[in-house]
Enzyme design. Structure first.
Site, PDB file in Angstrom:
ATOM      1  CG  ASP A  17       5.753  -4.501  10.752  1.00 41.62           C
ATOM      2  OD1 ASP A  17       6.464  -3.623   9.822  1.00 41.62           O
ATOM      3  OD2 ASP A  17       4.699  -4.467  10.538  1.00 41.62           O
ATOM      4  CG  HIS A  39      -2.454  -7.546   9.924  1.00 38.36           C
ATOM      5  ND1 HIS A  39      -2.286  -8.856   9.276  1.00 38.36           N
ATOM      6  CD2 HIS A  39      -1.895  -6.556   9.158  1.00 38.36           C
ATOM      7  CE1 HIS A  39      -1.733  -8.627   8.141  1.00 38.36           C
ATOM      8  NE2 HIS A  39      -1.412  -7.403   7.960  1.00 38.36           N
ATOM      9  CB  THR A  52      -0.977  -0.099   1.027  1.00 41.09           C
ATOM     10  OG1 THR A  52      -1.697  -1.056   1.050  1.00 41.09           O
ATOM     11  CG2 THR A  52      -2.079   1.141   0.847  1.00 41.09           C
ATOM     12  N   GLY A  88       0.116  -2.987  11.851  1.00 37.48           N
ATOM     13  CA  GLY A  88       1.565  -3.619  11.881  1.00 37.48           C
ATOM     14  C   GLY A  88       1.083  -5.096  11.703  1.00 37.48           C
ATOM     15  CD  GLU A 122      -1.452 -11.763  11.666  1.00 35.44           C
ATOM     16  OE1 GLU A 122      -2.537 -11.111  11.274  1.00 35.44           O
ATOM     17  OE2 GLU A 122      -0.729 -12.007  10.895  1.00 35.44           O
ATOM     18  CE  LYS A 145      -5.097  -5.099   2.027  1.00 37.84           C
ATOM     19  NZ  LYS A 145      -4.039  -4.034   2.109  1.00 37.84           N
ATOM     20  CG  ASN A 155      -5.790 -10.683   9.333  1.00 37.58           C
ATOM     21  OD1 ASN A 155      -5.468  -9.511   9.415  1.00 37.58           O
ATOM     22  ND2 ASN A 155      -5.027 -11.712   9.793  1.00 37.58           N
TER      23      ASN A 155
HETATM   24  C1  F6R Z   1       3.308  -3.464   7.291  1.00 33.44           C
HETATM   25  C2  F6R Z   1       2.431  -3.720   8.157  1.00 33.44           C
HETATM   26  C3  F6R Z   1       1.304  -4.294   7.662  1.00 33.44           C
HETATM   27  C4  F6R Z   1       0.611  -3.848   6.129  1.00 33.44           C
HETATM   28  C5  F6R Z   1      -0.584  -4.787   5.893  1.00 33.44           C
HETATM   29  C6  F6R Z   1      -1.242  -4.367   4.526  1.00 33.44           C
HETATM   30  O1  F6R Z   1       4.614  -2.722   7.786  1.00 33.44           O
HETATM   31  O2  F6R Z   1       2.638  -3.357   9.063  1.00 33.44           O
HETATM   32  O3  F6R Z   1       0.256  -4.125   8.647  1.00 33.44           O
HETATM   33  O4  F6R Z   1       0.303  -2.580   6.322  1.00 33.44           O
HETATM   34  O5  F6R Z   1      -0.261  -5.997   5.847  1.00 33.44           O
HETATM   35  O6  F6R Z   1      -0.182  -4.985   3.620  1.00 33.44           O
HETATM   36  P1  F6R Z   1      -0.566  -4.446   1.859  1.00 33.44           P
HETATM   37  O7  F6R Z   1      -0.289  -2.915   2.106  1.00 33.44           O
HETATM   38  O8  F6R Z   1       0.853  -5.132   1.457  1.00 33.44           O
HETATM   39  O9  F6R Z   1      -1.933  -4.973   1.579  1.00 33.44           O
END
Ligand code: F6R
Length: 240
Positions: free
Chosen positions: A67, A138, A39, A140, A143, A202, A136
């Site tokens: 992270d 989350h 993203t 960072g 989870e 999303k 889901n």
């Molecule tokens: C990345 C992170 C994750 C992503 C999430 C969405 O540092 O902390 O929470 O922001 O997994 O990932 P994308 O943007 O690839 O859909």
């Protein structure tokens, strides 16, 4: 939560970049909380362009990443150290001693989590935290089921997260099983949070976020309790 709907991913990236640049323009010593994943790639591209075209100075900016995977050498192509260098840091003049990412190869991972939490306390909290959202919920690598009171900690990644991130590796087996992540309580200390969501994948997560009450089974839902959150979402992720 303030919601801004933009046309598409390009607009979302420009919007987020503009918010970050405004922050730095008003405060040259800003602390930015940064995310990785797909993203924010466009946002970082726009920031790189902005550095060239608008001569924005990052030399007094501090960056703190959310992270990092456990067990991969920093130089490994899949780490967030590599991601940040490749997608942002090589293009802007953030000073090398002012960018922080958890050390996923620390001998004592628990001590590394405590060190990182203290570092955030000392250097931060972020004036502006950029977040993406997992399908889901989350944020960072927190989870579903993670305590809202969590601080920086080690997580076991879920299958769905490892699958989603396999595109950054040669195969799913290469995706580490564990990561270090800022906790939810840590993230909530940020003064302002911008959550970015793009694309049809999303849509359900965005809907749950906007409908739901805080629920640890959907970590991003806690953002509704933060006083300064902006959700920037493109039409694909927002509209039915
Ligand atoms: C990345 C992170 C994750 C992503 C999430 C969405 O540092 O902390 O929470 O922001 O997994 O990932 P994308 O943007 O690839 O859909």
């Amino acid at each position: 939560m303030k919601v801004t709907v933009v046309k598409d991913y390009n607009e979302l990236s420009k919007y987020a970049c503009n918010e970050i640049e405004k922050e730095i323009f008003h405060n040259h010593c800003s602390v930015l909380g940064l995310a990785t994943g797909g993203t924010p790639l466009g946002t970082y591209r726009e920031m790189a362009k902005g550095f060239q075209q608008r001569k924005l100075d990052y030399s007094r900016v501090t960056t703190i990443n959310l992270d990092e995977y456990v067990g991969l050498e920093k130089e490994n192509a899949g780490t967030y150290h590599t991601y940040m260098e490749k997608n942002l840091f090589q293009y802007v003049n953030v000073s090398s001693d002012m960018k922080f990412i958890p050390n996923g190869t620390a001998e004592d991972l628990q001590a590394e989590c405590e060190r990182y939490e203290k570092l955030i306390e000392k250097k931060g909290p972020p004036d502006l935290q950029i977040l993406g959202i997992g399908t889901n919920g989350h944020i960072g690598f927190n989870e579903p089921g993670t305590s809202f009171l969590s601080q920086t900690h080690i997580v076991e990644l879920t299958d769905s997260t490892r699958k989603a991130n396999a595109r950054f590796f040669t195969s799913e087996e290469q995706v580490p099983q564990k990561a270090i992540t800022m906790g939810i309580k840590t993230i909530l200390k940020s003064r302002k949070i911008i959550l970015l969501a793009s694309g049809i994948k999303k849509r359900n997560a965005v809907r749950t976020l906007l409908e739901g009450k805080p629920d640890e089974q959907f970590p991003a839902s806690i953002l509704s309790e933060h006083p300064n959150v902006m959700l920037v979402v493109d039409r694909a992720a927002f509209e039915d």
